[in-house]
Design an enzyme around this catalytic site. Structure first.
Site, PDB file in Angstrom:
ATOM      1  N   TYR A  92       0.719   2.272  -0.450  1.00  0.00           N
ATOM      2  CA  TYR A  92       0.711   3.109  -1.648  1.00  0.00           C
ATOM      3  C   TYR A  92       0.297   2.310  -2.880  1.00  0.00           C
ATOM      4  CZ  TYR A  92       2.127   5.086  -5.977  1.00  0.00           C
ATOM      5  OH  TYR A  92       2.097   5.492  -7.273  1.00  0.00           O
ATOM      6  N   ASP A 127       1.743   9.024  -2.024  1.00  0.00           N
ATOM      7  CA  ASP A 127       3.163   8.752  -2.198  1.00  0.00           C
ATOM      8  C   ASP A 127       3.936   9.954  -1.671  1.00  0.00           C
ATOM      9  OD1 ASP A 127       2.692  10.689  -4.095  1.00  0.00           O
ATOM     10  OD2 ASP A 127       4.158   9.856  -5.490  1.00  0.00           O
ATOM     11  N   GLU A 166       3.895   0.456 -11.044  1.00  0.00           N
ATOM     12  CA  GLU A 166       3.916   0.968  -9.673  1.00  0.00           C
ATOM     13  C   GLU A 166       5.012   0.325  -8.841  1.00  0.00           C
ATOM     14  OE1 GLU A 166       2.586   3.546  -8.853  1.00  0.00           O
ATOM     15  OE2 GLU A 166       1.033   3.829 -10.364  1.00  0.00           O
TER      16      GLU A 166
END
Length: 293
Positions: free
Chosen positions: A122, A140, A39
């Site tokens: 996020y 996102d 991520e």
DNA sequence: AACTCGTGGGG
DNA sequence: TCCCCAAGAGT
């Protein structure tokens, strides 16, 4: 009509099961640390560029504590040319915090994740959802665009507002398989409901899309300024750091001077790299990646 | 709230 | 060619 009616869960989940890319961080054997690393690497960076770096990274540093044991310079070299190298330092700092404060276990709680360096609204929810299966909204740029079109009937998302964006995404989440639904929303935005030329003919939720129903009107709001790169400090910093990535030993300033002709901008950027901790100066005045000398 | 922070592929 | 933009975060 509820918002979720615009992106029905069963339809989207079926499409995802058939179409989703086989990405390594989506596999069941992937650890929470692997998810977290992916991520952070994926922040503002395309999947295909991340994948090889992610594989090498996890093979070398499979846990937070093993990452924490590396030097900052090693981490910056492993980061390579993914871009935004401050992310690598923050990931390293996050690894240290997880190793020291969380018994080497990636936190599953959103607020605990948010307290880690480099983990924002996020990424914290992405880790909670994709590594731990929590039913938290994950927003996102893909989700924002899909929601803007399918739910709000607009060509593009408006300016980001964490509160509003999370509320919109929350309203869509199904009771079952919420985390997979979030991954599917992102995948839809990445593969079909793309920014430039959406492939509506291939869209599984075309029948319920409000943008489609409205005749796919063009974007009406203000046009956001295009981001420049050539000649910016960002480019100069990248050049300088690339020199140091390419050498094992510390270098004299004269070597860095070759990277950019404008001395004023060059020195300003070198200073900012020192301030950011991306570059270190040795006792004898040479320059190097941090933590290696 | 607006800006900054890398890099490279595709239209 | 140039320009857009790609799983954002921090200030």
């Amino acid at each position: 009509m509820s918002a979720s009616a615009n992106i029905p869960a069963d339809t989207l989940l079926d499409w995802f099961a058939d179409t989703a890319r086989d990405l390594p961080w989506r596999r069941p054997e992937c650890t929470a640390w692997g998810v977290l690393v992916s991520e952070v690497m994926l922040q503002q960076t395309p999947v295909n560029r991340v994948e090889p770096i992610w594989r090498d990274w996890l093979e070398r540093w499979p846990t937070p504590s093993s990452t924490a044991a590396a030097t900052q310079g090693e981490v910056l070299r492993a980061w390579g040319k993914l871009g935004y190298p401050r992310r690598a330092l923050r990931l390293h700092a996050a690894a240290r915090a997880i190793a020291e404060d969380h018994d080497d276990v990636v936190p599953s709680d959103v607020d605990t994740l948010l307290a880690l360096p480099g983990i924002g609204a996020y990424t914290a929810r992405a880790v909670a959802a994709f590594a731990y299966g929590q039913a938290v909204p994950v927003v996102d740029t893909n989700v924002r665009r899909v929601v803007a079109r399918a739910v709000h009937g607009a060509a593009d998302a408006g300016p980001p507002s964490t509160t509003r964006d999370l509320r919109d995404a929350e309203a869509l989440l199904p009771r079952e398989r919420a985390a997979t639904y979030s991954a599917a929303l992102m995948e839809l935005g990445a593969l079909v409901c793309v920014a430039r030329t959406p492939r509506c003919a291939d869209c599984p939720v075309l029948a319920t899309c409000r943008w489609q129903r409205a005749g796919r009107p063009a974007h009406d709001g203000p046009v956001k300024a295009a981001q420049k790169f050539a000649g910016t400090d960002r480019q100069v910093r990248g050049r300088l750091l690339d020199v140091l990535r390419g050498t094992t030993e510390p270098v004299e300033k004269a070597v860095l001077d070759l990277a950019w002709s404008d001395a004023g901008q060059r020195d300003r950027c070198l200073h900012s790299l020192l301030v950011d901790g991306l570059v270190e100066q040795t006792r004898d005045g040479l320059f190097a990646l941090p933590g290696e000398h």
